[in-house]
Enzyme design. Structure first.
Site, short mmCIF file in Angstrom:
data_model
loop_
_atom_site.label_atom_id
_atom_site.label_comp_id
_atom_site.label_asym_id
_atom_site.label_seq_id
_atom_site.Cartn_x
_atom_site.Cartn_y
_atom_site.Cartn_z
N HIS A 261 3.53 6.61 -6.93
CA HIS A 261 2.81 7.82 -7.38
C HIS A 261 3.76 9.02 -7.28
O HIS A 261 3.76 9.90 -8.16
CB HIS A 261 1.58 8.01 -6.48
CG HIS A 261 0.51 8.86 -7.07
ND1 HIS A 261 -0.64 9.16 -6.39
CD2 HIS A 261 0.39 9.49 -8.26
CE1 HIS A 261 -1.42 9.92 -7.15
NE2 HIS A 261 -0.81 10.14 -8.29
N HIS B 103 0.84 -1.20 0.00
CA HIS B 103 0.00 0.00 0.00
C HIS B 103 0.88 1.26 0.00
O HIS B 103 0.72 2.14 -0.85
CB HIS B 103 -0.90 -0.01 1.24
CG HIS B 103 -1.78 1.20 1.37
ND1 HIS B 103 -3.12 1.17 1.04
CD2 HIS B 103 -1.52 2.46 1.80
CE1 HIS B 103 -3.64 2.39 1.24
NE2 HIS B 103 -2.69 3.18 1.72
N GLU B 104 1.80 1.34 0.96
CA GLU B 104 2.65 2.53 1.05
C GLU B 104 3.55 2.66 -0.17
O GLU B 104 3.84 3.76 -0.64
CB GLU B 104 3.47 2.52 2.35
CG GLU B 104 2.65 2.57 3.62
CD GLU B 104 1.62 3.69 3.64
OE1 GLU B 104 1.85 4.75 3.03
OE2 GLU B 104 0.55 3.50 4.27
N HIS C 111 1.75 4.40 -2.93
CA HIS C 111 1.87 5.85 -2.79
C HIS C 111 3.25 6.32 -3.28
O HIS C 111 3.37 7.34 -3.95
CB HIS C 111 1.74 6.26 -1.31
CG HIS C 111 0.34 6.28 -0.79
ND1 HIS C 111 -0.69 6.94 -1.43
CD2 HIS C 111 -0.20 5.76 0.35
CE1 HIS C 111 -1.80 6.82 -0.71
NE2 HIS C 111 -1.53 6.10 0.36
#
Length: 677
Positions: A473, A466-467, A470
């Site tokens: 991104h 999940h991290e 990010h």
């Protein structure tokens, strides 16, 4: 200027090893002074305002201040101490005042407005148009059109809010750090896995105590709640965890919460909005509170029957297994784990040997390589703020620099709970040079012990992915302007890249790349992968209900006038009533440690986790149709979602990737809630 202060010298990489606590405040004060000079030059210019001399000049002003404060506030989250917290309290009002000096600068606003009113005739491209729109809104939405009296009121509110938010976070961290459960009787740790007992023993040793010490840090707290057979001790832990900031003492957050929500409402009214949520959501995909409320209510209707059914079965199971007549919150994780083991013959302890942290890191890097042709090379000569932090140079298929990546994985006293991604240097293009970003992820994963390396629970594996979503991104950002780069997107869109990457954790094709037994090197058996997939919807109804409850509490505080709230606890109980399964615990209050909305940036935005799940389920369905490592789909996702940041409306970006608007059925299908309705 103090040339001996490393923060005031030119640097590319954050100069952590040279930093002393006393450097921060002088550097921030000096950087504010420099930024004010830059702003004055723009606002006092005698030449007619243009996009270049006003909007772009404003965008690229205050860069030194941005770099210094990003380093300082990231340290305040990941490696803080009393001195740093004190400085944060001192400089936060000054930074808020500086920000307001810009927003409430009438000469500057006149120039911005002059450019904005003739925007259609300027021949701007899409990104320039978005920047102009955002700059104008930064003024108009934050008081530029107010009277002098109201501008001064706004300044006072913002100063107070800045200080209260910091105080809230400090109290939560202090509460977590001061609690410990010290056990000396071995019978009291029955049920706990060996590595958990070993870690607790090492904590006790470090404090010169016998036995075992458990804390409220997640890698200590969660296994205890999941495996400890002693129900009374689970209760002790749960009460301590749930009462952070709720003791009517010097670390109490009840008044801080009340002040924050009331000041946010007052601020919104001053700016002409019905509520704080109306103000926030104007700049979100949802646009208005009614959309969010309808979205959460709709999900609630779909999840409630499944959650009730799951809860009833869990109660019955607990009664049969241990004669429990009334399930309490401190029973939840324990009996869920037991039931999961029974239904799926699956236990985190069976899985953990296949998820050694270093292997999972290699795995997420390999997934990034297969999708986006990125290579991660560990480097040892980059300054770090703690010996646990690892650094990697990130390059593309042609060997060109993409980003610098910091990773900080284990809990410590100076680090707040949870996991997050952050930026030390933004991506931007200046003078045709593409300055690449410095990105960091910070987590609180199980530490290695003397006997075993860091072995992750499956939940920690999905958190890492999940991290890292990010981080991708941020790393793959490719825009001209830093304020539109990377994760600078609408808050209910920012979770798409992170949540979509979690899907790879459930796919055999991806798991076989990195899920290897840390002792034997054996790749995770297909039988276990099948069980992971089968168990992925386990108690999805209850998990969805929990997320909805947090979203509803957030909207409860922020979508209405909060001036009638007198008791935080009573208000919270009322907000949780539609989603309630377990009996209430009078000693506990979630709001007083709900850092997402009172310290982080999620006020009026907690719903975005579920909102983004709709997007990510729909997006991953596309990957599944074409193949989870399909280069065309990955390239499309990179070019539309990951690299373009906030340069366009998110729904336009999403539709360009997917070819259509997202369909909620993809989420309901994945969660197994379609057939349960």
């Amino acid at each position: 200027m103090n040339t001996h202060n490393p923060l005031l010298q030119d640097f590319d990489y954050a100069p952590f090893s040279k930093l002393k606590t006393e450097h921060f405040k002088p550097a921030i004060l000096e950087a504010i002074k420099l930024a004010k000079i830059e702003i004055k030059e723009i606002s006092d210019a005698t030449t007619p305002p243009t996009f270049n001399n006003t909007i772009e000049a404003l965008e690229f002003s205050g860069k030194k201040l941005d770099r210094i404060t990003s380093i300082f506030f990231n340290l305040n989250s990941a490696e803080t101490n009393d001195e740093i917290q004190k400085i944060a309290q001192e400089v936060s009002p000054l930074l808020t005042e500086f920000k307001n000096d810009i927003i409430l600068n009438e000469d500057l606003f006149k120039r911005v407005k002059a450019v904005f009113t003739k925007k259609e005739s300027l021949g701007l491209n899409g990104e320039q148009m978005m920047l102009l729109d955002k700059k104008y809104k930064a003024f108009s939405r934050n008081g530029a059109n107010l009277s002098l009296e109201d501008k001064n009121k706004l300044r006072e509110i913002d100063k107070k809010l800045s200080s209260l938010s910091l105080k809230f976070g400090e109290n939560v961290l202090a509460e977590a750090n001061k609690f410990e459960l010290h056990i000396t009787n071995e019978a009291d740790i029955e049920g706990l896995p060996d590595h958990v007992k070993e870690a607790a023993s090492e904590v006790a040793n470090s404090k010169n105590k016998e036995g075992w010490i458990f804390t409220l840090e997640y890698p200590s707290y969660i296994p205890f709640m999941k495996y400890a057979k002693n129900r009374e001790l689970r209760k002790t832990m749960a009460l301590a965890f749930g009462a952070k900031g709720f003791h009517n003492d010097e670390l109490d957050n009840q008044d801080n919460v009340l002040q924050i929500v009331k000041l946010r409402f007052e601020r919104a009214k001053l700016l002409g909005y019905k509520s704080h949520a109306d103000f926030v959501l104007e700049e979100r995909m949802a646009k208005k509170p009614e959309t969010v409320t309808t979205f959460l209510q709709d999900l609630l209707e779909k999840a409630k029957p499944a959650s009730r059914d799951e809860f009833t079965k869990l109660e019955s199971f607990a009664k049969d297994l241990e004669g429990i007549d009334q399930l309490q919150k401190w029973d939840a994780a324990y009996f869920q784990e037991k039931l999961k083991q029974k239904l799926f013959d699956l236990d985190d302890e069976i899985l953990k040997p296949y998820f050694q942290l270093n292997n999972v890191i290699d795995g997420v890097f390999t997934v990034a390589k297969k999708l986006y042709n990125l290579t991660f090379t560990e480097v040892k000569d980059i300054d770090v703020y703690h010996e646990d932090v690892k650094t990697y140079q990130v390059t593309d298929g042609e060997g060109k620099e993409v980003a610098l990546f910091y990773a900080d994985f284990h809990p410590r006293a100076g680090k707040r709970d949870g996991a997050w991604m952050t930026v030390y240097k933004s991506q931007e293009i200046i003078d045709n040079k593409n300055n690449r970003p410095h990105i960091s992820i910070v987590c609180n994963f199980t530490k290695p012990t003397k006997k075993t390396p860091s072995l992750l629970t499956f939940n920690e594996v999905t958190t890492l992915f999940h991290e890292f979503g990010h981080a991708l991104h941020g790393m793959l950002a490719n825009t001209t302007y830093p304020s539109l780069s990377g994760t600078n997107v609408y808050w209910d869109f920012v979770e798409l890249p992170s949540q979509v990457l979690e899907n790879w954790c459930y796919e055999p094709e991806a798991l076989q790349l990195f899920a290897k037994h840390y002792e034997t090197g054996e790749i995770i058996p297909q039988e276990l992968i099948d069980k992971i997939k089968k168990a992925s919807n386990f108690h999805e109804g209850m998990a969805t209900l929990r997320q909805i409850s947090f979203g509803m509490l957030d909207m409860g505080y922020h979508a209405v006038d909060p001036s009638n709230i007198n008791s935080i606890k009573e208000f919270e109980d009322e907000a949780f009533a539609p989603t309630k399964l377990y009996p209430d615990v009078q000693e506990n209050c979630m709001s007083t440690s709900f850092s997402h909305i009172f310290q982080g940036g999620y006020s009026s935005g907690y719903y975005s986790y579920k909102w983004a799940e709709v997007l990510d389920a729909d997006a991953f369905e596309y990957f599944k149709e074409k193949g989870i490592f399909n280069p065309e789909v990955a390239k499309k996702f990179q070019e539309t979602v990951l690299s373009l940041g906030g340069t366009e409306e998110p729904m336009n970006l999403y539709k360009r990737f997917r070819g259509k608007e997202p369909q909620p059925d993809a989420l309901l299908k994945r969660a197994g809630l379609l057939e349960k309705r």
